[in-house]
Design an enzyme around this catalytic site. Structure first.
Site, PDB file in Angstrom:
ATOM      1  N   ASP A   1      17.668  51.072  29.071  1.00  0.00           N
ATOM      2  CA  ASP A   1      17.084  51.206  27.735  1.00  0.00           C
ATOM      3  C   ASP A   1      17.667  50.088  26.882  1.00  0.00           C
ATOM      4  O   ASP A   1      18.631  49.416  27.282  1.00  0.00           O
ATOM      5  CB  ASP A   1      17.440  52.586  27.143  1.00  0.00           C
TER       6      ASP A   1
ATOM      7  N   TYR B   1      14.758  46.922  20.239  1.00  0.00           N
ATOM      8  CA  TYR B   1      13.661  46.182  20.846  1.00  0.00           C
ATOM      9  C   TYR B   1      12.351  46.382  20.049  1.00  0.00           C
ATOM     10  O   TYR B   1      11.480  45.525  20.044  1.00  0.00           O
ATOM     11  CB  TYR B   1      13.390  46.680  22.273  1.00  0.00           C
TER      12      TYR B   1
ATOM     13  N   CYS C   1      12.864  53.727  28.266  1.00  0.00           N
ATOM     14  CA  CYS C   1      12.620  53.087  26.971  1.00  0.00           C
ATOM     15  C   CYS C   1      11.118  53.111  26.717  1.00  0.00           C
ATOM     16  O   CYS C   1      10.349  52.533  27.501  1.00  0.00           O
ATOM     17  CB  CYS C   1      13.127  51.648  27.007  1.00  0.00           C
TER      18      CYS C   1
ATOM     19  N   THR D   1       9.541  51.643  24.370  1.00  0.00           N
ATOM     20  CA  THR D   1       9.076  50.313  23.960  1.00  0.00           C
ATOM     21  C   THR D   1       8.785  49.430  25.174  1.00  0.00           C
ATOM     22  O   THR D   1       7.737  48.782  25.252  1.00  0.00           O
ATOM     23  CB  THR D   1      10.141  49.666  23.050  1.00  0.00           C
TER      24      THR D   1
ATOM     25  N   GLU E   1      21.617  54.634  16.713  1.00  0.00           N
ATOM     26  CA  GLU E   1      22.647  53.736  17.265  1.00  0.00           C
ATOM     27  C   GLU E   1      23.894  53.707  16.374  1.00  0.00           C
ATOM     28  O   GLU E   1      24.996  53.466  16.850  1.00  0.00           O
ATOM     29  CB  GLU E   1      22.095  52.312  17.431  1.00  0.00           C
TER      30      GLU E   1
ATOM     31  N   CYS F   1      10.020  57.652  21.880  1.00  0.00           N
ATOM     32  CA  CYS F   1      11.180  56.767  22.021  1.00  0.00           C
ATOM     33  C   CYS F   1      12.340  57.639  22.482  1.00  0.00           C
ATOM     34  O   CYS F   1      12.531  58.751  21.964  1.00  0.00           O
ATOM     35  CB  CYS F   1      11.491  56.124  20.677  1.00  0.00           C
ATOM     36  N   THR F   2      13.090  57.150  23.442  1.00  0.00           N
ATOM     37  CA  THR F   2      14.139  57.986  24.045  1.00  0.00           C
ATOM     38  C   THR F   2      15.341  58.189  23.118  1.00  0.00           C
ATOM     39  O   THR F   2      16.211  59.002  23.418  1.00  0.00           O
ATOM     40  CB  THR F   2      14.607  57.376  25.378  1.00  0.00           C
TER      41      THR F   2
HETATM   42  N1  DGL Z   1      14.869  53.914  23.289  1.00  0.00           N
HETATM   43  C1  DGL Z   1      13.969  52.829  22.978  1.00  0.00           C
HETATM   44  C2  DGL Z   1      12.550  53.354  23.095  1.00  0.00           C
HETATM   45  O1  DGL Z   1      12.375  54.335  23.792  1.00  0.00           O
HETATM   46  C3  DGL Z   1      14.343  52.203  21.693  1.00  0.00           C
HETATM   47  C4  DGL Z   1      13.646  50.901  21.431  1.00  0.00           C
HETATM   48  C5  DGL Z   1      14.305  50.008  20.421  1.00  0.00           C
HETATM   49  O2  DGL Z   1      15.372  49.480  20.731  1.00  0.00           O
HETATM   50  O3  DGL Z   1      13.737  49.821  19.345  1.00  0.00           O
HETATM   51  O4  DGL Z   1      11.599  52.847  22.559  1.00  0.00           O
END
Ligand code: DGL
Length: 220
Positions: A6, A38, A69, A71, A148, A182-183
């Site tokens: 991720d 991301y 992830c 994204t 985060e 999103c995880t």
């Molecule tokens: N956990 C990522 C997702 O599932 C986060 C993406 C990001 O860093 O913006 O989209």
């Protein structure tokens, strides 16, 4: 050995489920905390990062990859599958199937990063299993930085304000199911659940882990 990656710590929600289902399996996790988030970046940059992340896991000897992830799953999965020979599972189809199975009134919400919502991938996946579903999507760009930075938990007023802001439209929409696309978002689930009482929350990381284990036939 199964590799999981991720952009940061969100994919640990998938890793936890993978470990629960396959306690004896060797797992390796890569969280790209140096480059998170991301979801605010272009498709080209996300694809470049995803190729590097997967290449790192391949260099460690993994024989399957869980893209934990949303994204990357919505933006770069075909490129990853073209480049690497091991089975690669993303979160989109498993979550779409889980949402289609969970909804009773056919109204499904989708929240995710800006790149994820821009891609339309969850919408396409839900429609492929449930063509008549009514879908309401919303990007929530502040959620990943909040998680985060540790702004989580029911008592966190900053996280609550952000949730109230992004979920305002969904609270009026009559959805009975919400894909946490999103995880990272399950870490905000206690607040989200309070704001959307009675709505089924679909944890994409868990759904994807279940799908990978089923694909590999590695239930223990
Ligand atoms: N956990 C990522 C997702 O599932 C986060 C993406 C990001 O860093 O913006 O989209």
């Amino acid at each position: 050995m199964i590799g999981v990656f991720d952009s940061g710590l969100g994919g640990l929600t998938a890793l936890k489920e993978l470990h629960r289902l396959t306690p004896g399996e060797e797992l390796i996790y890569f969280g790209d905390t140096g480059r998170v988030p991301y979801g605010t970046k272009s498709a080209g940059i996300i694809t470049k990062f995803a190729l590097q992340d997967a290449a790192f896991l391949i260099s460690q000897g993994v024989d399957a990859i869980l893209v934990a992830c949303g994204t990357v799953s919505t933006t770069a999965l075909p490129v990853l599958r073209d480049r690497f020979a091991v089975p690669i599972i993303g979160v989109v189809e498993p979550a779409a199937r889980a949402a289609a199975a969970a909804t009773e009134n056919g109204r499904i919400g989708i929240i995710g990063t800006t790149a994820t919502i821009r891609s339309g991938a969850f919408e396409r996946a839900v429609r492929s299993v449930s063509p008549d579903a009514e879908l309401i999507s919303q990007d929530c760009p502040l959620f990943v930085p909040l998680v985060e930075s540790g702004f989580v938990g029911r008592d966190c007023s900053i996280a609550r304000l952000a949730c109230e802001h992004y979920l305002a439209r969904l609270r009026q929409s009559g959805i009975d199911t919400l894909i946490l696309g999103c995880t990272h978002y399950p870490l905000l689930a206690p607040i989200i659940a309070e704001l959307l009482p009675g709505v089924r929350l679909i944890n994409t990381g868990e759904a994807a882990a279940d799908a990978l284990v089923a694909l590999l036939g590695r239930f223990q």
